[in-house]
Scaffold this motif. Structure first.
Motif, short mmCIF file in Angstrom:
data_model
loop_
_atom_site.label_atom_id
_atom_site.label_comp_id
_atom_site.label_asym_id
_atom_site.label_seq_id
_atom_site.Cartn_x
_atom_site.Cartn_y
_atom_site.Cartn_z
N UNK A 6 47.53 38.86 40.73
CA UNK A 6 48.72 39.64 41.02
C UNK A 6 49.93 38.75 41.24
N UNK A 7 51.09 39.31 40.98
CA UNK A 7 52.34 38.62 41.25
C UNK A 7 53.43 39.66 41.48
N UNK A 8 54.57 39.19 41.95
CA UNK A 8 55.71 40.08 42.12
C UNK A 8 55.99 40.50 43.54
N UNK A 9 55.12 40.13 44.46
CA UNK A 9 55.37 40.47 45.85
C UNK A 9 56.50 39.63 46.43
N UNK A 91 54.69 47.67 53.92
CA UNK A 91 54.31 46.26 54.09
C UNK A 91 52.80 46.12 54.09
N UNK A 92 52.30 45.26 53.21
CA UNK A 92 50.86 45.09 53.06
C UNK A 92 50.59 44.03 51.99
N UNK A 93 49.34 43.64 51.90
CA UNK A 93 48.87 42.87 50.75
C UNK A 93 48.40 43.87 49.70
N UNK A 94 48.98 43.75 48.51
CA UNK A 94 48.65 44.66 47.42
C UNK A 94 47.71 43.97 46.45
N UNK A 116 36.01 44.71 39.83
CA UNK A 116 36.67 43.41 39.95
C UNK A 116 37.98 43.59 40.73
N UNK A 117 38.28 42.55 41.52
CA UNK A 117 39.45 42.59 42.39
C UNK A 117 40.24 41.30 42.28
N UNK A 118 41.56 41.43 42.42
CA UNK A 118 42.40 40.26 42.53
C UNK A 118 42.52 39.83 43.99
N UNK A 119 43.22 38.72 44.20
CA UNK A 119 43.37 38.18 45.55
C UNK A 119 44.48 38.87 46.33
N UNK A 120 45.40 39.47 45.61
CA UNK A 120 46.46 40.20 46.29
C UNK A 120 47.78 39.45 46.33
N UNK A 121 48.84 40.21 46.53
CA UNK A 121 50.18 39.66 46.69
C UNK A 121 50.85 40.36 47.87
N UNK A 122 51.51 39.58 48.70
CA UNK A 122 52.11 40.11 49.92
C UNK A 122 53.43 40.80 49.62
#
Length: 127
Positions: A6-9, A91-94, A116-122
């Motif tokens: 993920x990106x864009x947070x 506000x969260x990790x997405x 499958x899951x990504x690591x997340x973006x804040x």
């Protein structure tokens, strides 16, 4: 195996917008329904939005209806979450997730359906 990044947070003021992207590698996402989930600090992970393989079936949590838009570009192996009119409670990790399904119009709001899951973006929304 599918790897999701993920990106864009980032940090945005209330009322602002962000577009999150989730890029997949390893396999084409055309075989997967895709979802976005989020987890605020001290909270359980919750469903945000999901999109079917075809893109024709979409499901939003009530919290994001009218503000969030999920869409996919299989040619780029990417799923997006456009978030408008952001609130501090967003506000969260997405995290994005992929659900391998045979049906092109299936999408799920259940964590356990996703493979499958990504690591997340804040995402942080200031008031």
């Amino acid at each position: 195996q599918v790897q999701l990044v993920e990106s864009g947070g980032g940090l945005v003021q209330a009322g602002g917008s962000l577009r999150l992207a989730c890029v997949a590698s390893g396999r084409t996402i055309s075989s997967y329904a895709m979802g976005w989930f989020r987890q605020g600090q001290g909270k359980e992970r919750e469903f945000v939005a999901a999109i079917s393989r075809s893109g024709g079936a979409i499901y939003y949590a009530d919290s994001g209806k009218g503000r969030f838009t999920i869409f996919r570009d299989d040619s780029k192996n990417t799923v997006y979450l456009q978030m408008n009119s952001l609130k501090p409670e967003d506000t969260a990790v997405y995290s994005c997730a992929a659900d391998q399904v045979p049906h092109t119009d299936y999408r799920s709001n259940k964590e356990y359906d996703y493979d499958y899951w990504g690591q997340g973006t804040q995402v942080t929304v200031s008031s």
